[in-house]
Design a protein around this motif. Structure first.
Motif, mmCIF file in Angstrom:
data_model
loop_
_atom_site.group_PDB
_atom_site.id
_atom_site.type_symbol
_atom_site.label_atom_id
_atom_site.label_comp_id
_atom_site.label_asym_id
_atom_site.label_seq_id
_atom_site.Cartn_x
_atom_site.Cartn_y
_atom_site.Cartn_z
ATOM 1 N N GLU A 271 -40.299 4.598 -5.929
ATOM 2 C CA GLU A 271 -40.091 5.667 -5.038
ATOM 3 C C GLU A 271 -39.172 5.069 -3.772
ATOM 4 O O GLU A 271 -39.404 3.916 -3.198
ATOM 5 N N SER A 272 -38.595 5.970 -3.018
ATOM 6 C CA SER A 272 -38.144 5.616 -1.807
ATOM 7 C C SER A 272 -39.047 5.242 -0.802
ATOM 8 O O SER A 272 -40.072 5.818 -0.883
ATOM 9 N N THR A 273 -38.606 4.354 0.052
ATOM 10 C CA THR A 273 -39.640 3.812 1.286
ATOM 11 C C THR A 273 -38.725 3.786 2.597
ATOM 12 O O THR A 273 -37.668 4.276 2.526
ATOM 13 N N ARG A 274 -39.317 3.937 3.639
ATOM 14 C CA ARG A 274 -38.925 4.009 5.004
ATOM 15 C C ARG A 274 -38.006 2.862 5.361
ATOM 16 O O ARG A 274 -37.112 2.763 6.059
ATOM 17 N N GLY A 275 -38.371 1.466 4.617
ATOM 18 C CA GLY A 275 -38.052 0.552 5.089
ATOM 19 C C GLY A 275 -36.795 0.401 4.647
ATOM 20 O O GLY A 275 -36.213 0.761 3.855
ATOM 21 N N TYR A 276 -36.151 -0.799 5.023
ATOM 22 C CA TYR A 276 -34.695 -1.331 4.716
ATOM 23 C C TYR A 276 -34.676 -2.415 3.907
ATOM 24 O O TYR A 276 -35.951 -3.065 4.033
ATOM 25 N N TYR B 8 -40.309 -3.864 -0.909
ATOM 26 C CA TYR B 8 -41.211 -2.942 -1.676
ATOM 27 C C TYR B 8 -40.939 -3.054 -3.129
ATOM 28 O O TYR B 8 -42.168 -3.178 -3.960
ATOM 29 N N ARG C 39 -35.787 2.642 -5.208
ATOM 30 C CA ARG C 39 -35.599 4.225 -4.636
ATOM 31 C C ARG C 39 -35.241 5.182 -5.439
ATOM 32 O O ARG C 39 -34.647 6.291 -5.661
#
Length: 136
Positions: free
Chosen positions: A60-65, A69, A38
């Motif tokens: 980078e940030s991802t939408r997943g939990y 990634y 993140r």
């Protein structure tokens, strides 16, 4: 070819310090890639990496939990940027035991520097350290 360590992390500098200390105790020269999830970085993180001679890769940030990634892209970075025989995937809260690298090579059935075509996962108290071999 040599081995390489990939360490996924996120906001756990104290645990990461102990993890890297254990790795360096066993092998002072092994390349270490720390992949911070993140986009996280801090002065403490950078200082720890400098002390142990580790590379920082931020994701980078991802939408997943979760950190899937981060782990996959860190492994991809190692595959693209290093000549290796084994990638040791070690979570930041794992302290490898004395003789871990020799153990990993013996379990995978090779001497240091040989190409492998196998994968083995070793469970340590709920966390995982994995040794991944290059295929082909």
């Amino acid at each position: 070819m040599s081995d390489v360590c990939v360490i996924p992390t996120y906001k756990r500098e104290e645990l990461l310090f102990l993890c890297l200390e254990a790795i360096r105790r066993e092998d002072a020269q092994i390349p270490i890639i720390v992949s911070s999830d993140r986009g996280y970085t801090s002065p403490e993180l950078r200082s720890t990496l400098e002390k142990f001679g580790a590379w920082l890769v931020t994701q980078e940030s991802t939408r997943g939990y979760g950190n899937s990634y981060n782990v996959i892209t860190a492994l991809r970075f190692a595959v693209i940027n290093f000549e290796y025989s084994i990638i040791h995937l070690i979570e930041d809260d794992v302290l490898i035991h004395r003789g871990y690298f020799e153990w990993a090579h013996s379990v995978l059935g090779c001497e240091k520097g040989c190409p492998l075509e196998t994968c083995h996962i070793h469970r340590q108290g709920g966390s995982y350290a994995a040794a991944l071999g290059r295929i082909g």
